[in-house]
Design an enzyme around this catalytic site. Sequence first.
Site, mmCIF file in Angstrom:
data_model
loop_
_atom_site.group_PDB
_atom_site.id
_atom_site.type_symbol
_atom_site.label_atom_id
_atom_site.label_comp_id
_atom_site.label_asym_id
_atom_site.label_seq_id
_atom_site.Cartn_x
_atom_site.Cartn_y
_atom_site.Cartn_z
ATOM 1 N N GLY A 45 98.243 18.668 -87.761
ATOM 2 C CA GLY A 45 99.272 18.556 -88.783
ATOM 3 C C GLY A 45 99.856 17.176 -89.038
ATOM 4 C CG ASP A 101 103.075 19.176 -88.014
ATOM 5 O OD1 ASP A 101 103.709 19.241 -86.940
ATOM 6 O OD2 ASP A 101 102.213 20.014 -88.330
ATOM 7 C CG ASP A 104 109.569 26.266 -86.252
ATOM 8 O OD1 ASP A 104 110.654 26.397 -86.834
ATOM 9 O OD2 ASP A 104 108.753 27.190 -86.128
ATOM 10 C CE LYS A 132 110.449 25.591 -90.568
ATOM 11 N NZ LYS A 132 109.513 26.741 -90.379
ATOM 12 C CG PHE A 153 105.438 29.303 -93.286
ATOM 13 C CD1 PHE A 153 105.543 29.312 -91.900
ATOM 14 C CD2 PHE A 153 104.243 28.915 -93.862
ATOM 15 C CE1 PHE A 153 104.467 28.957 -91.108
ATOM 16 C CE2 PHE A 153 103.158 28.553 -93.068
ATOM 17 C CZ PHE A 153 103.267 28.579 -91.695
ATOM 18 C CG ASP A 160 98.117 25.351 -90.619
ATOM 19 O OD1 ASP A 160 98.994 24.796 -89.920
ATOM 20 O OD2 ASP A 160 97.527 26.395 -90.280
#
Length: 182
Positions: A45, A101, A104, A132, A153, A160
């Site tokens: 990513g 990337d 989360d 995030k 998302f 991806d």
Amino acid sequence: MAAQNVKGKILFTQEEIWEKARTLGAQITEDYRGKDLMLIGTLRGAVPWMADLMKHIDLDLEMDFVSASSYGSGTVSSGEVKLKKDIELKIAGKDVLIIEDIIDTGNTLKALKDYFSIKKPNSIKVCTLLDKPSRRTADVQGDYVGFVVPDLFIIGYGLDFDQKYRNLPYISYLEESDEIVY
Ligand code: IMP
Ligand code: MG
């Protein structure tokens, strides 16, 4: 760009991402002057973001890649982190900057930082394209953050959904109803 070709709802354009790479790259250049910088990108990513960012870092640096995974094929983290590909260069005494990337839950990053610290680098910091924070469970944060995003998302620019959309030249998000559409 024709509207029908856009995948998902656009959050950040290529131009905005390039501009962010420019400002963060300049800051990293100042912060790492006189140090021994080693960029470690997380496959797959971080590749598009790393390629942009490194062109704005005006220092002699080295780069390597690692592959770790906490995601299955769906959109929910399994919480388990596996190291699938290790770095090949030596990082002892180097100033490591992990390029991500997105952060989360933070599980991947926490596991990588713990793993790299065993190899005795001089320092370990993190530059992430996206953050995030609403989903964070691990005690970890980005030192250089491109954009903070809500709990959506995200796809594009390396991110991806089921290995697709990494090539989109923008960052967008999928809604529930989009996820069955390829
Ligand atoms: P974490 O371990 O939960 O922080 O997850 C990090 C990894 O999960 C990222 O490097 C991405 O590969 C993936 N990921 C997390 N959120 C998203 C998203 O919104 N879209 C696509 N991939 C994501
Ligand atoms: Mg990833």
